[in-house]
Scaffold this active site. Structure first.
Site, PDB file in Angstrom:
ATOM      1  N   GLU A   1      -9.714  -1.878   5.390  1.00 31.74           N
ATOM      2  CA  GLU A   1     -10.343  -1.573   6.671  1.00 31.74           C
ATOM      3  C   GLU A   1     -11.585  -2.446   6.873  1.00 31.74           C
ATOM      4  OE1 GLU A   1      -8.617   0.055   8.643  1.00 31.74           O
ATOM      5  OE2 GLU A   1      -8.345   2.159   8.156  1.00 31.74           O
TER       6      GLU A   1
ATOM      7  N   ASP B   1      -7.755  -2.950  14.246  1.00 35.49           N
ATOM      8  CA  ASP B   1      -9.126  -3.293  13.831  1.00 35.49           C
ATOM      9  C   ASP B   1      -9.154  -4.533  12.935  1.00 35.49           C
ATOM     10  OD1 ASP B   1      -7.859  -2.296  11.619  1.00 35.49           O
ATOM     11  OD2 ASP B   1      -9.369  -0.769  11.146  1.00 35.49           O
TER      12      ASP B   1
ATOM     13  N   HIS C   1      -7.303  -4.856  10.138  1.00 37.02           N
ATOM     14  CA  HIS C   1      -7.019  -4.617   8.712  1.00 37.02           C
ATOM     15  C   HIS C   1      -5.724  -5.291   8.275  1.00 37.02           C
ATOM     16  CE1 HIS C   1      -4.888  -0.567   9.783  1.00 37.02           C
ATOM     17  NE2 HIS C   1      -3.959  -1.436   9.479  1.00 37.02           N
TER      18      HIS C   1
ATOM     19  N   ASP D   1       0.813  -1.220   0.000  1.00 42.22           N
ATOM     20  CA  ASP D   1       0.000   0.000   0.000  1.00 42.22           C
ATOM     21  C   ASP D   1       0.844   1.268   0.000  1.00 42.22           C
ATOM     22  OD1 ASP D   1       0.922  -0.423   2.606  1.00 42.22           O
ATOM     23  OD2 ASP D   1      -1.031  -0.993   3.374  1.00 42.22           O
TER      24      ASP D   1
END
Ligand code: PGA
Length: 256
Positions: free
Chosen positions: A139, A132, A134, A63
């Protein structure tokens, strides 16, 4: 999934470095999927120290932030240069990181995906995990079949990553990330997580239901995943004693 619990992040990182080193030695033209983030810094230091031959290796990063130029100190281009690429013998032509400044983000994402398939796919994909759940920057609520695309960061991820920036306001809102479907096509996924703040996400990813509310749980559908944890990140796993037993009893031919 193979769950490996080590006493501390240092030992766990050495294990991951050995696994990567083995991959590069056994397949000098390996295609590696690379990750960024605090967890990876020590791993890259160990890989640099291992003086491996990277001349035939191709890499694809997961990313990049949209809007940050490659020389921005918080861009993942800069992170990878500082932590790995400036210290190894890889040809710049074999390094792939999404272009966060691309005039057309959708065209950049498609081109990245095409280039990745043209190499024959990723042999080993390194992954961190967000608090979380990810992976990459997929996400919560990301499609488990998603491909490379733009994503909007959650307030929690922007808060988590603010430690790398001068202030939270400076953390970009958008990123380009490999999709979960893209990640699942890698031949081997190696996920690293250290520290108590990752324990809940790891428990959900490994033992929870497969759900887009914990994107890493999609890895349960992958045939070859190695999850390397320290004690703190493993704390909420119901079967942690079983995972330890499995690892200790591994036949020699299966050991890393
Ligand atoms: P970290 O990030 O290694 O900095 O904790 C992991 C991630 O968000 O994937």
């Amino acid at each position: 999934m193979e769950i490996i619990i080590q006493p501390n992040p240092g030992v766990a990182t050495s294990l991951a470095a050995r696994l990567l080193g083995k991959t590069i030695r056994e397949k000098p033209d390996a295609v590696l999927g690379l990750a960024t983030g605090g967890t990876m810094e020590a791993l890259y230091r160990q890989l640099v120290a291992a003086k491996l031959d990277w001349s035939g290796v191709t890499t694809f990063n997961l990313d990049e932030y949209v809007g940050l130029p490659p020389d921005h100190p918080q861009s993942y281009h800069h992170f990878m240069g500082e932590n790995l690429f400036h210290h190894i013998n890889m040809s710049p032509r074999s390094i792939n990181i999404p272009d966060g400044l691309a005039a057309s983000i959708p065209a950049e994402c498609e081109a990245y995906e095409r280039k990745l398939s043209a190499t024959g796919g990723i042999d080993l994909q390194l992954l961190g995990i967000g608090t979380d759940g990810h992976i990459g920057f997929n996400e919560q609520s990301s499609s488990l079949a998603s491909r490379n695309r733009i994503k909007t960061l959650t307030p929690q991820t922007r808060k988590d990553n603010a430690r790398f920036f001068a202030s939270e306001e400076q953390v970009p809102h958008h990123v380009i990330t490999m999709g979960i479907g893209t990640i699942l096509e890698s031949r081997h996924c190696v996920m690293l997580a250290f520290g108590a703040r990752k324990a809940k996400a790891i428990a959900g990813a490994v033992e929870g239901p497969i759900t887009s509310m914990n994107p890493a749980s999609a890895l349960q559908n992958h045939p070859k995943v190695t999850v390397i944890l320290d004690e703190a990140a493993a704390a909420d796993l119901i079967l942690k004693d079983y995972y330890r037993w499995v690892y200790e009893q591994k036949p020699d031919w299966q050991k890393i």
